[in-house]
Motif scaffolding. Structure first.
Motif, PDB file in Angstrom:
ATOM      1  N   CYS A 385      53.274  28.047  27.750  1.00  0.00           N
ATOM      2  CA  CYS A 385      54.086  28.460  28.894  1.00  0.00           C
ATOM      3  C   CYS A 385      54.373  29.956  28.848  1.00  0.00           C
ATOM      4  O   CYS A 385      54.367  30.633  29.888  1.00  0.00           O
ATOM      5  CB  CYS A 385      55.387  27.656  28.908  1.00  0.00           C
ATOM      6  SG  CYS A 385      56.443  27.998  30.328  1.00  0.00           S
ATOM      7  N   LYS A 386      54.607  30.476  27.661  1.00  0.00           N
ATOM      8  CA  LYS A 386      54.915  31.899  27.525  1.00  0.00           C
ATOM      9  C   LYS A 386      53.713  32.761  27.900  1.00  0.00           C
ATOM     10  O   LYS A 386      53.851  33.788  28.579  1.00  0.00           O
ATOM     11  CB  LYS A 386      55.350  32.187  26.090  1.00  0.00           C
ATOM     12  CG  LYS A 386      56.039  33.529  25.926  1.00  0.00           C
ATOM     13  CD  LYS A 386      56.726  33.635  24.588  1.00  0.00           C
ATOM     14  CE  LYS A 386      57.518  34.934  24.504  1.00  0.00           C
ATOM     15  NZ  LYS A 386      58.236  35.058  23.222  1.00  0.00           N
ATOM     16  N   VAL A 388      51.258  31.854  29.931  1.00  0.00           N
ATOM     17  CA  VAL A 388      51.032  31.691  31.370  1.00  0.00           C
ATOM     18  C   VAL A 388      51.993  32.575  32.158  1.00  0.00           C
ATOM     19  O   VAL A 388      51.607  33.253  33.118  1.00  0.00           O
ATOM     20  CB  VAL A 388      51.189  30.208  31.769  1.00  0.00           C
ATOM     21  CG1 VAL A 388      51.221  30.058  33.293  1.00  0.00           C
ATOM     22  CG2 VAL A 388      50.049  29.389  31.195  1.00  0.00           C
ATOM     23  N   LYS A 389      53.269  32.593  31.761  1.00  0.00           N
ATOM     24  CA  LYS A 389      54.246  33.423  32.465  1.00  0.00           C
ATOM     25  C   LYS A 389      53.964  34.911  32.264  1.00  0.00           C
ATOM     26  O   LYS A 389      54.198  35.713  33.165  1.00  0.00           O
ATOM     27  CB  LYS A 389      55.656  33.087  31.979  1.00  0.00           C
ATOM     28  CG  LYS A 389      56.171  31.748  32.481  1.00  0.00           C
ATOM     29  CD  LYS A 389      57.614  31.521  32.054  1.00  0.00           C
ATOM     30  CE  LYS A 389      58.144  30.212  32.633  1.00  0.00           C
ATOM     31  NZ  LYS A 389      59.552  29.966  32.219  1.00  0.00           N
ATOM     32  N   HIS A 391      51.123  36.275  32.109  1.00  0.00           N
ATOM     33  CA  HIS A 391      50.035  36.621  33.033  1.00  0.00           C
ATOM     34  C   HIS A 391      50.442  36.450  34.499  1.00  0.00           C
ATOM     35  O   HIS A 391      49.650  36.718  35.393  1.00  0.00           O
ATOM     36  CB  HIS A 391      48.814  35.728  32.761  1.00  0.00           C
ATOM     37  CG  HIS A 391      48.042  36.097  31.527  1.00  0.00           C
ATOM     38  ND1 HIS A 391      48.406  35.677  30.280  1.00  0.00           N
ATOM     39  CD2 HIS A 391      46.925  36.854  31.367  1.00  0.00           C
ATOM     40  CE1 HIS A 391      47.535  36.148  29.386  1.00  0.00           C
ATOM     41  NE2 HIS A 391      46.629  36.862  30.017  1.00  0.00           N
ATOM     42  N   ARG A 392      51.677  35.960  34.707  1.00  0.00           N
ATOM     43  CA  ARG A 392      52.168  35.690  36.063  1.00  0.00           C
ATOM     44  C   ARG A 392      51.342  34.599  36.749  1.00  0.00           C
ATOM     45  O   ARG A 392      51.071  34.660  37.947  1.00  0.00           O
ATOM     46  CB  ARG A 392      52.204  36.969  36.908  1.00  0.00           C
ATOM     47  CG  ARG A 392      53.109  38.036  36.319  1.00  0.00           C
ATOM     48  CD  ARG A 392      53.140  39.270  37.181  1.00  0.00           C
ATOM     49  NE  ARG A 392      53.949  40.307  36.557  1.00  0.00           N
ATOM     50  CZ  ARG A 392      54.112  41.535  37.061  1.00  0.00           C
ATOM     51  NH1 ARG A 392      53.509  41.850  38.189  1.00  0.00           N
ATOM     52  NH2 ARG A 392      54.860  42.417  36.452  1.00  0.00           N
ATOM     53  N   TRP A 393      50.950  33.624  35.958  1.00  0.00           N
ATOM     54  CA  TRP A 393      50.271  32.457  36.504  1.00  0.00           C
ATOM     55  C   TRP A 393      51.292  31.336  36.672  1.00  0.00           C
ATOM     56  O   TRP A 393      52.486  31.535  36.448  1.00  0.00           O
ATOM     57  CB  TRP A 393      49.146  32.008  35.564  1.00  0.00           C
ATOM     58  CG  TRP A 393      48.066  33.035  35.356  1.00  0.00           C
ATOM     59  CD1 TRP A 393      47.779  34.100  36.161  1.00  0.00           C
ATOM     60  CD2 TRP A 393      47.141  33.096  34.260  1.00  0.00           C
ATOM     61  NE1 TRP A 393      46.736  34.828  35.646  1.00  0.00           N
ATOM     62  CE2 TRP A 393      46.315  34.231  34.474  1.00  0.00           C
ATOM     63  CE3 TRP A 393      46.914  32.320  33.132  1.00  0.00           C
ATOM     64  CZ2 TRP A 393      45.299  34.591  33.610  1.00  0.00           C
ATOM     65  CZ3 TRP A 393      45.901  32.671  32.261  1.00  0.00           C
ATOM     66  CH2 TRP A 393      45.093  33.799  32.494  1.00  0.00           C
ATOM     67  N   GLN A 394      50.803  30.181  37.059  1.00  0.00           N
ATOM     68  CA  GLN A 394      51.669  29.014  37.238  1.00  0.00           C
ATOM     69  C   GLN A 394      51.065  27.820  36.501  1.00  0.00           C
ATOM     70  O   GLN A 394      49.859  27.609  36.560  1.00  0.00           O
ATOM     71  CB  GLN A 394      51.822  28.668  38.729  1.00  0.00           C
ATOM     72  CG  GLN A 394      52.508  29.752  39.556  1.00  0.00           C
ATOM     73  CD  GLN A 394      52.549  29.408  41.026  1.00  0.00           C
ATOM     74  OE1 GLN A 394      52.030  28.371  41.454  1.00  0.00           O
ATOM     75  NE2 GLN A 394      53.147  30.272  41.823  1.00  0.00           N
TER      76      GLN A 394
END
Length: 427
Positions: A385-386, A388-389, A391-394
């Motif tokens: 999750c870290k 992904v966030k 990279h500003r993904w979802q």
């Protein structure tokens, strides 16, 4: 303190907060109703005095019921004779001041010849100097040929102004309740964090005990003189020492890496990556349990290759660990507008709905009692999750207990110029 006692205290605290707020609201409403009743009685007396003054001016004896209330803020005053508007306004202002009703009002005089309210005006006793504006049309009253109507548009604010003590005490009580509620939330959050940390400590203790105990046994065996006469057994124990040392090093490194990432900036180095190539390499490592369904036409994205590889490996590794049947994992990609959607689907044990909101939390593991069939510290999905966030993904999860899980990540395939520089310093 046991969980049962703690829950009872929480329930009692919540009931107390609700009770305090309810009692305060009831008392404020009662105080407002009392002030409203006092306003109505005072207005009756003041307007009756006005009717008496008008009657004295015209030589008429007014009855004691000259005033009629049509609504909480609108009164009708019977004069039984015509009245001059200027004199009437003077009488009204003096009477309201004498009875301490310093509030705005508007009035209108009924004309029986035209059958309508005439000379309506708005008067502000608080203004300095006094302001007079045109009034709206006041409703008529059919029971008297000579009367005037008076409306108090600021009645609510006038009454509220006399409840300063009640309002101040209510604000103080509300402030105390808010502080108490905030303290309660902090205590609950701290207790939850304490439980998570306790579970993490228990888990990490259990995980570290196994390689440490194995290393100690292997060391004792290697220290014996008899092992030198058994080369094959010697090599076996050396291999055990190497494997357990690497395992222990990996476990300690994962915890230290997480601690460093919490204290320092989580930096990524974005480069252009072919996601299909990355997924194919991962499938090759975990074959034959992983299959590919790469439908996306454009699989080029911007991201940190190292962290993205770790994310893919963590998701696949979880799918393998939490599986009681023959693992079957599908790596799928597809394009959705300017986004590239890729997912990891498995046929594992799944995750119950009540645990899904917390699986990306630090140290969180789905409760399984005291059974430790699956090794780990609850850091894998938190790391995913870290990244992904960063990279500003979802990322999202779909899971049904007993039917497996699907982790889906949405990535932008567009590459703005400023995107790379912003990603390099994002936490």
């Amino acid at each position: 303190m046991s969980r049962r006692v703690f829950r009872i205290l929480i329930i009692l605290s919540v009931i107390s907060i609700i009770g305090i707020i309810t009692v305060q609201i009831v008392w404020v409403r009662k105080a407002y109703a009392l002030r409203e009743r006092q306003f109505r009685q005072t207005a009756f007396i003041a307007l009756q005095d006005v009717a008496d003054q008008v009657g004295l001016l015209n030589g008429i004896t007014q009855s004691c019921t000259a005033v009629t209330q049509l609504s909480p803020d609108y009164f009708i005053v019977n004069t039984d004779s015509p009245v001059d508007p200027g004199i009437l306004e003077h009488y009204i202002q003096n009477s309201l001041r004498n009875h301490n009703l310093i509030t705005d009002f508007e009035y209108g005089i009924y004309n029986c010849e035209s059958d309508r309210m005439i000379y309506g005006a708005f008067v502000s006793l608080n203004a300095n100097p006094q302001t007079v504006q045109a009034s709206r049309n006041l409703p008529k009253f059919s029971r008297s040929p000579y009367y005037f109507g008076i409306h108090f548009p600021s009645q609510s604010s006038f009454i509220a102004g006399h409840l300063d003590g009640w309002i101040a005490s209510s604000a103080a009580v509300l402030l105390v309740v808010l502080f108490f509620g905030y303290t309660l939330v902090v205590v609950l959050r701290q207790r939850k964090l304490t439980e998570v940390q306790r579970d993490f400590i228990n888990n990490i203790t259990h995980e570290l005990q196994t390689p440490v105990a194995t290393l100690r046994i292997a060391a004792d065996v290697l220290q014996s003189d008899a092992i030198l006469d058994q080369p094959e057994r010697h090599r076996q124990y050396v291999r055990v020492v190497q494997e357990e040392s690497l395992r222990l090093q990996k476990q300690v490194s994962s915890v230290l890496q997480l601690a460093r990432s919490e204290q320092m900036q989580f930096t990524i180095n974005p480069t252009e990556i072919n996601l299909h190539q990355l997924l194919a390499e991962a499938a090759e490592v975990f074959r034959p349990h992983v299959s590919l369904e790469l439908w996306a036409e454009n699989a080029m994205i911007l991201g940190d290759r190292y962290h993205l590889e770790n994310v893919i490996n963590n998701l696949i590794d979880n799918a393998l660990k939490y599986n009681t049947a023959t693992p079957h994992i599908v790596l799928e990609t597809r394009n959705d507008g300017d986004r590239l959607v890729w997912s990891v689907q498995d046929n594992g044990i799944g995750i119950a709905p009540e645990h899904q909101p917390y699986i990306f939390n630090q140290f969180y593991r789905v409760p399984t009692g005291n059974v430790h069939n699956v090794k780990g510290f609850g850091l894998g999905l938190y790391y995913v999750c870290k990244v992904v966030k960063a990279h500003r993904w979802q990322i999202s999860l779909q899971s049904i207990p007993g039917s497996g899980s699907i982790f889906t990540v949405k990535v932008r395939t567009t590459k703005p110029t400023a995107f790379v520089s912003k990603l390099s310093t994002v936490r």
